[in-house]
Design a protein around this motif. Structure first.
Motif, short mmCIF file in Angstrom:
data_model
loop_
_atom_site.label_atom_id
_atom_site.label_comp_id
_atom_site.label_asym_id
_atom_site.label_seq_id
_atom_site.Cartn_x
_atom_site.Cartn_y
_atom_site.Cartn_z
N CYS A 21 0.82 -1.20 0.00
CA CYS A 21 0.00 0.00 0.00
C CYS A 21 0.86 1.26 0.00
N GLN A 22 1.93 1.26 0.79
CA GLN A 22 2.81 2.42 0.86
C GLN A 22 3.52 2.68 -0.47
N MET A 23 4.00 1.62 -1.12
CA MET A 23 4.68 1.79 -2.40
C MET A 23 3.72 2.28 -3.47
N LYS A 24 2.50 1.82 -3.44
CA LYS A 24 1.48 2.28 -4.40
C LYS A 24 1.21 3.77 -4.23
N LYS A 25 1.14 4.21 -2.98
CA LYS A 25 0.91 5.63 -2.71
C LYS A 25 2.04 6.49 -3.27
N LEU A 26 3.27 6.03 -3.08
CA LEU A 26 4.41 6.78 -3.61
C LEU A 26 4.34 6.87 -5.13
N ALA A 27 4.06 5.75 -5.77
CA ALA A 27 3.97 5.74 -7.23
C ALA A 27 2.82 6.63 -7.71
N ASP A 28 1.68 6.56 -7.04
CA ASP A 28 0.53 7.37 -7.44
C ASP A 28 0.80 8.87 -7.28
N ALA A 29 1.67 9.22 -6.33
CA ALA A 29 2.02 10.63 -6.12
C ALA A 29 3.09 11.11 -7.09
N GLY A 30 3.60 10.21 -7.92
CA GLY A 30 4.62 10.61 -8.89
C GLY A 30 6.04 10.55 -8.39
N ILE A 31 6.26 9.91 -7.23
CA ILE A 31 7.61 9.74 -6.70
C ILE A 31 8.33 8.67 -7.54
N SER A 32 9.57 8.93 -7.91
CA SER A 32 10.29 8.00 -8.80
C SER A 32 11.18 7.01 -8.04
N HIS A 33 11.73 7.44 -6.89
CA HIS A 33 12.69 6.62 -6.15
C HIS A 33 12.29 6.52 -4.68
N VAL A 34 12.73 5.44 -4.04
CA VAL A 34 12.55 5.30 -2.59
C VAL A 34 13.91 5.25 -1.91
N HIS A 35 13.91 5.73 -0.69
CA HIS A 35 15.01 5.46 0.24
C HIS A 35 14.43 4.44 1.20
N TRP A 36 14.86 3.16 1.08
CA TRP A 36 14.24 2.10 1.86
C TRP A 36 14.62 2.27 3.32
N ALA A 37 13.64 2.74 4.11
CA ALA A 37 13.90 3.06 5.52
C ALA A 37 13.19 2.13 6.49
#
Length: 321
Positions: A21-37
């Motif tokens: 769910c968290q990764m989907k939210k990031l993608a839907d917001a247009g975020i391209s990269h994650v810092h895996w925290a």
């Protein structure tokens, strides 16, 4: 424009469903990269299957990985007399995985924990891990022998990890912290960077931490170690609010709000100028807490974070040009 955001931006749950769910939210917001925290604290070891699971999760949503937040071992928050206390001045005696431990098997277990995150970073295509190294400075002051042994063990661990990190093409970025006086941290970074090359080790500049420790010069860590800047956590803070706790470290910890840039005391013009003159590779990484009382509020916060990240990126690029 590419922007990275730390994955613990809101509701921090570790179930597979929550991570998805968290990764989907990031993608839907247009975020391209994650810092895996996720799991930045505690002694949790990822299995090879969980590492593969995270890789496939990011691929599912078209996300790339800018970096991985490693763990130095056990959490520093303890409940004492029914109240949370933050133990940031002394060695944690109950830490079983500690790469600075005087006990050899616990030291080796700490090395294993750090290299576990190197494996994760390598699998995700990231080039650095971020590592806390909270200095037990009151123990240093009490005993020179303690301090000498601490650094002997720390160097032993970093020496052992170097060839592994180089083979995996993953560097270690030591993060500037919030409850350790800056003079001890300057000594720490000077020692490490004298011994280890930029191809192996650098600094993760946390702007929010720096604002709380270097109140007279909020960008001091970035300025002093600009040539070793390989990772960043961009967030804002106000000054320390000592009314939050009678415990000094607790007040500092609770004042670390991870606010959006441009909402606190950080000098963003100067920080972008310093990043531009450093070896740091874009995209920028924001480590902010997004309001999440409702799904709509959370998505609006993620989109605002992306907007702010793009503004900062443009500032960096303008200085680089």
């Amino acid at each position: 424009m590419e922007i990275a955001l730390a994955t613990d931006f809101g509701i921090y749950e570790l179930s597979p469903e929550s991570m998805d769910c968290q990764m989907k939210k990031l993608a839907d917001a247009g975020i391209s990269h994650v810092h895996w925290a996720h799991d930045w604290d505690f002694e949790y070891l990822y299995s090879q299957w969980e590492i593969l699971q995270i890789k496939e999760l990011l691929e599912k949503y078209g996300l790339k990985c800018k970096g991985v937040h490693a763990s130095e071992g056990n959490t520093r928050c303890r409940v004492i007399d029914g109240k949370p206390r933050f133990l940031n001045r002394n060695r944690l005696r109950d830490c079983r995985k500690d790469f600075t431990s005087p006990y050899e098997y616990n030291r080796l277990s700490g090395v294993e924990l750090v290299l576990n995150r190197v494996d994760l970073a390598c699998m995700l295509g990231a080039e650095e891990i971020v590592l806390h190294m909270v200095l037990p400075y009151e123990d240093f002051e009490a005993s020179k022998d303690f301090k000498d042994l601490y650094w002997k063990q720390a160097f032993k661990s970093f020496d052992e990890m170097e060839s592994y990190c180089r083979a995996k093409k993953v560097r270690i970025a030591i993060e500037n912290m919030i409850c350790t006086p800056k003079e001890y941290q300057f000594e720490q970074f000077d020692k490490l960077f004298e011994r280890y090359s930029p191809e192996y080790m650098g600094i993760c500049f946390d702007s929010g931490h720096s604002a709380l420790v270097c109140t007279d010069c909020t960008y001091e860590f970035a300025q002093r170690y600009q040539s070793r800047l390989i990772a960043i956590h961009l967030d804002d803070n106000n000054s320390i609010d000592f009314s939050l706790s009678t415990d000094v470290d607790g007040a500092v910890q609770k004042s670390d709000k991870h606010m959006l840039p441009f909402t606190g005391v950080v000098n963003w013009e100067k920080i972008c100028q310093l990043i531009a003159g450093s070896p740091y590779k874009l995209p920028l990484t924001l480590e902010v807490v997004v309001p999440h009382n409702t799904a709509e509020e959370e998505m609006a916060g993620l989109k605002k974070a992306k907007e702010v990240g793009e503004k900062l990126t443009q500032m960096v690029l303008s200085y680089r040009s």
